[in-house]
Design a protein around this motif. Structure first.
Motif: not given
Length: 129
Positions: A14-34
């Motif tokens: 439910v995050m905005s695209d801007m928030m997702k992009q910020g986390i994806a570019m951080s030192h601890m990005p998202f990981f996939s379900n897999q």
């Protein structure tokens, strides 16, 4: 079990695209379900009672952890010190907040890292031997 940021479920859904992009570019990005489930299965197979599944961006992580200016930053750095080296304290006088950094540096110099230090720990002795 501790978790990093899931990228395809939970709050990320439910995050905005801007928030997702910020986390994806951080030192601890998202990981996939897999990736999350692979980490969970790998951790559970060890028999250790406490595991953490996270994904790191090494260049950003090294830069962030090297700048530990507060006690909280130094404490946080201890969670990654096995694969993100602790820099030596700055200056001739060691401040109280840097004492654990001195200990970690000693462990590296004395060869008490990785498997040797983990095998001497109480969790390892209780659950792995």
């Amino acid at each position: 079990m501790q978790w990093g940021a899931w990228g395809e479920a939970g709050m990320a859904a439910v995050m905005s695209d801007m928030m997702k992009q910020g986390i994806a570019m951080s030192h601890m990005p998202f990981f996939s379900n897999q990736e999350g489930f692979a980490g969970m299965y790998a951790g559970l197979s060890t028999g250790v009672p406490s595991i953490c599944v996270e994904k790191f961006n090494p260049p950003l992580l090294m830069g962030k952890k090297a700048q530990a200016e507060s006690v909280a930053d130094s404490y946080d750095r201890n969670f990654t010190c096995e694969y993100c080296p602790t820099p030596p304290p700055k200056g001739k006088l060691v401040k109280a907040k840097d004492m654990y950094d001195v200990y970690r540096s000693y462990c590296v110099l004395a060869g008490l890292t990785g498997d040797r230090i983990r095998r001497s720990g109480l969790v390892w002795q209780a659950y792995s031997e």
